[in-house]
Scaffold this active site. Structure first.
Site, PDB file in Angstrom:
ATOM      1  CG  MET A  83      -2.012  -1.086   1.098  1.00 14.54           C
ATOM      2  SD  MET A  83      -3.548  -0.713   1.986  1.00 14.54           S
ATOM      3  CE  MET A  83      -2.944  -0.479   3.642  1.00 14.54           C
ATOM      4  N   GLY A  84       2.124   1.097  -0.452  1.00 18.92           N
ATOM      5  CA  GLY A  84       3.014   2.243  -0.515  1.00 18.92           C
ATOM      6  C   GLY A  84       3.660   2.530   0.827  1.00 18.92           C
ATOM      7  CD  GLU A  88      16.047  -2.846   4.146  1.00 22.49           C
ATOM      8  OE1 GLU A  88      16.516  -3.922   3.725  1.00 22.49           O
ATOM      9  OE2 GLU A  88      16.181  -1.755   3.538  1.00 22.49           O
ATOM     10  CG  HIS A  90       7.177  -2.447   1.887  1.00 22.07           C
ATOM     11  ND1 HIS A  90       7.101  -1.385   2.759  1.00 22.07           N
ATOM     12  CD2 HIS A  90       5.940  -3.021   1.889  1.00 22.07           C
ATOM     13  CE1 HIS A  90       5.882  -1.307   3.262  1.00 22.07           C
ATOM     14  NE2 HIS A  90       5.162  -2.290   2.755  1.00 22.07           N
TER      15      HIS A  90
END
Length: 401
Positions: A83-84, A88, A90
């Site tokens: 979801m943006g 780190e 991600h």
């Protein structure tokens, strides 16, 4: 809940990201210094997309299909859904995806703030949107393309009338605290799996219940995709990385550390109990011998040695799930009196197959999960545990389907 008219990222963000080199030239959000991006590690060598330099931002499903077609099909495809507000954690998922598909593979990172999984009073409008910084992180970690669609692109015609239902597991823990959340999550995951058509889909273990439900959906509905769980990434102090961590003040962050401390206390209690159990089992006559030794030591006045022998003898009766819960809860109860205080939502020790509470005689895999609020920020965390020999029938959180 009606879908918002605005897109998850502004037109200005998209045009500014695509009008210049979206590789090293990508900037951070206006007013954001490099040190303000939580989880960004400037010392880590960028993975970069081997076949796509610079990485590509696409806003529509048609653009995504065109990007895949230009790539060709020399390797496998992977997707990392976000979801943006990337950090780190991600980046670890994206690097894991790149490692799994190799240099010839194609890694899609989706950035979409899904309105269906936000309930009344939750932070949809407050949720951070940092597309420029997200693109830079995704590119550095090895993404081939970033798919950042609008709400209209994902839900043409408005709120969908047909949705995925999470079932009984979706009504427990997070589902009980956030009714409808998992229905909205599974609906968008199903749509994004159709749109990206990956061989692999990677998700973090921090959202353990979400991961379990996605596995169940993929199995029950015969999605042709391998689901891969990736270990939770933590700060040096133990706090699990989350986009919501940026909402915490310094004092709130100190209190929030109780979540991970509670989980670690439960894990340490289990490890100590298993060590005592192993010592008792190793005795020639088992716990009976330990009891006799404890009584003999007690008669000789060896109080400390006698206490240790009694602990070994009672290993089977004094531990287990109840002791793990108690050790974790003691940390959380202390944090409830901190300033600012921690408000506990739930502490649960559950079966990873269905997220029901395990019994006190449970053997096999389990998940120790916690959710709490500190100030206005709601945080979740969990760790996997194993009681006794691991169950051959229940996959660990990191296993593939």
């Amino acid at each position: 809940m009606s879908l918002p008219a605005r897109e998850p990222a502004s037109t200005r963000e998209r045009s500014s990201a695509t009008d210049r080199n979206p590789g090293r030239g990508l900037g951070q959000d206006p007013g954001q210094s490099p040190g303000q991006d939580p989880g960004r590690n400037p010392d880590r060598a960028p993975a970069r997309s081997p076949r796509h330099e610079p990485a590509v931002l696409v806003p529509t499903a048609r653009d995504l299909r065109d990007a895949v077609a230009r790539h060709g099909t020399p390797g496998r495809n992977a997707v990392v859904m976000t979801m943006g507000a990337l950090h780190e954690g991600h980046a670890t998922l994206i690097r894991a995806a790149r490692a799994r598909v190799g240099a010839d593979g194609f890694v899609v990172v989706t950035v979409f703030v899904n309105p269906l999984q936000f309930g009344a009073g939750e932070d949809l409008d407050r949720y951070p949107r940092t597309l420029d910084a997200d693109l830079e992180l995704a590119f550095d970690a090895g993404a081939s393309v970033v798919f950042a669609p609008s709400a209209d692109e994902v839900y043409p015609g408005g709120e969908p009338q047909v949705r995925i239902t999470a079932g009984p597991m979706g009504e427990r823990l997070e589902g009980a605290s956030r009714p409808g959340h998992f229905d909205g999550m599974l609906t968008v995951v199903a749509k994004l799996l159709h749109l990206t058509a990956p061989d692999l889909a990677l998700f973090g273990q921090k959202d353990a219940q979400q991961l379990a439900l996605i596995r169940r959906m993929v199995r029950d509905l015969n999605f042709p995709v391998e689901v891969v769980g990736v270990e939770t990434v933590r700060e040096d102090d133990g706090l699990a990385l989350s986009s919501r961590n940026r909402y915490l003040s310094a004092g709130e962050r100190r209190t929030a550390l109780a979540l991970s401390r509670a989980l670690f206390a439960g894990r340490e209690r289990l490890a100590a109990q298993e060590a005592l159990r192993a010592r008792a089992d190793a005795l020639p006559n088992g716990r009976d011998r330990a009891e006799n030794r404890a009584e003999a030591l007690s008669r000789l006045g060896e109080a400390r040695a006698a206490a240790d022998a009694h602990a070994v003898a009672q290993a089977a009766e004094c531990g287990g799930p109840g002791a793990v819960r108690a050790a974790a809860r003691a940390i959380l109860d202390e944090a409830a009196g901190a300033e600012p205080p921690l408000t506990l939502d739930y502490l649960a020790l559950v079966d990873p197959a269905d997220f029901t509470e395990v019994a006190d005689d449970h053997d096999g895999d389990a998940v120790l999960a916690v959710a709490a609020r500190v100030g206005t920020t709601r945080l979740i965390d969990n760790i996997p545990l194993s009681f006794g020999p691991p169950s051959p029938e229940t996959p660990t959180l990191g296993a593939t389907k």
